[in-house]
Design an enzyme around this catalytic site. Structure first.
Site, PDB file in Angstrom:
ATOM      1  N   VAL A  41       0.849  -1.182   0.000  1.00 30.61           N
ATOM      2  CA  VAL A  41       0.000   0.000   0.000  1.00 30.61           C
ATOM      3  C   VAL A  41       0.890   1.239   0.000  1.00 30.61           C
ATOM      4  CG1 VAL A  41      -1.758   1.232   1.325  1.00 30.61           C
ATOM      5  CG2 VAL A  41      -1.739  -1.264   1.320  1.00 30.61           C
ATOM      6  N   CYS A  42       0.609   2.190  -0.874  1.00 31.94           N
ATOM      7  CA  CYS A  42       1.415   3.420  -0.922  1.00 31.94           C
ATOM      8  C   CYS A  42       1.195   4.240   0.352  1.00 31.94           C
ATOM      9  CB  CYS A  42       1.024   4.271  -2.125  1.00 31.94           C
ATOM     10  SG  CYS A  42       1.717   5.935  -2.044  1.00 31.94           S
ATOM     11  N   VAL A  43       2.293   4.598   1.007  1.00 35.11           N
ATOM     12  CA  VAL A  43       2.210   5.275   2.301  1.00 35.11           C
ATOM     13  C   VAL A  43       1.557   6.647   2.192  1.00 35.11           C
ATOM     14  CG1 VAL A  43       4.617   6.117   2.171  1.00 35.11           C
ATOM     15  CG2 VAL A  43       3.468   5.983   4.378  1.00 35.11           C
TER      16      VAL A  43
END
Lengths: 119, 124
Positions: A77-79
């Site tokens: 998941v992109c932070v």
């Protein structure tokens, strides 16, 4: 073949996460490899462990978690996208991990095909 | 893997207007990271995506960030390949003079050929 997958839309709202999941299953059934599934934009909402769909509907988040558990698929998941939308370690579903956009670029470099699901 | 083979051609296709959704802003974030990985990066603007490059954007009234100056900073990251689809400009009554950076204007057919040459195409 080695596939990278990008999911850009949230669960239930959009067909993209269902299509991506079914595509991943088909890829694995055919004996191919999934290098990584990367969740970006509203796609990060696929990783919320707080999701509770009605009993008679598919559980999209749990389905991803099971895919990770059964096949060791790397769910990232992109932070930055996650923080914008309230997805943090504390509400991350099993099998997902939070990391940076470099993981998406790496998937583009390492995979034979990068397949995007979203608008 | 040799250094040579770890450089791929990444093309980012921007199709949405700059404001109203977050696609344009988050696309820009991926573009900058990809450049940091020393990849061969190009950007395409088509459909309403051409509005992302429109000069004179004022976003105060809609209480969103005006990130359009970032496009001017792209050449500082060695991102110099910016393509705009001619048909999309024409359909919206825009010309190259309305855009805030230097671009190459290509027609749909030429852009299609360019997409064909890429290793990775990400559309936002």
């Amino acid at each position: 073949m080695k596939f990278g997958i990008v999911v850009n839309e949230g669960p239930y709202q959009h067909q993209a996460s269902d299509s991506a999941y079914l595509f991943c299953k088909a890829v694995l059934e055919k004996g191919h490899e999934i290098f990584r599934v990367f969740f970006y934009h509203d796609g990060v909402n696929n990783a919320s462990r707080l999701t509770e769909p009605p009993q008679d509907d598919r559980n999209i988040v749990a389905r991803w978690s099971k895919l990770a558990e059964d096949h060791g698929v790397d769910l990232v998941v992109c932070v930055a996208a996650a923080l914008r939308r309230g997805i943090k370690e504390e509400n991350l579903a099993p099998g997902f991990r939070i990391s940076g956009l470099g993981q998406l670029v790496e998937a583009g470099i390492q995979a034979d095909r990068l397949v995007t699901f979203g608008d | 893997m040799s250094e040579e083979s770890s450089i791929k051609k990444f093309m980012f296709v921007n199709r949405k207007p700059p404001h109203g959704t977050i696609y344009a802003l988050e696309s820009l974030e991926v573009v900058l990271i990809t450049a940091a990985f020393d990849q061969d990066v190009s950007l395409v603007f088509l459909d309403d995506g051409v509005f992302q490059l429109r000069k004179g954007q004022q976003t105060k009234g809609i209480e969103t960030k005006n990130f359009s100056p970032t496009y001017r900073a792209l050449d500082g990251y060695d991102i110099e390949k910016l393509y705009v689809e001619k048909e999309s400009l024409d359909a919206r009554g825009l010309t190259e003079d309305d855009l805030l950076v230097d671009v190459m204007v290509l027609d749909r057919k030429a852009l299609g050929a360019l997409m064909d040459e890429q290793d990775v195409v990400l559309s936002f």
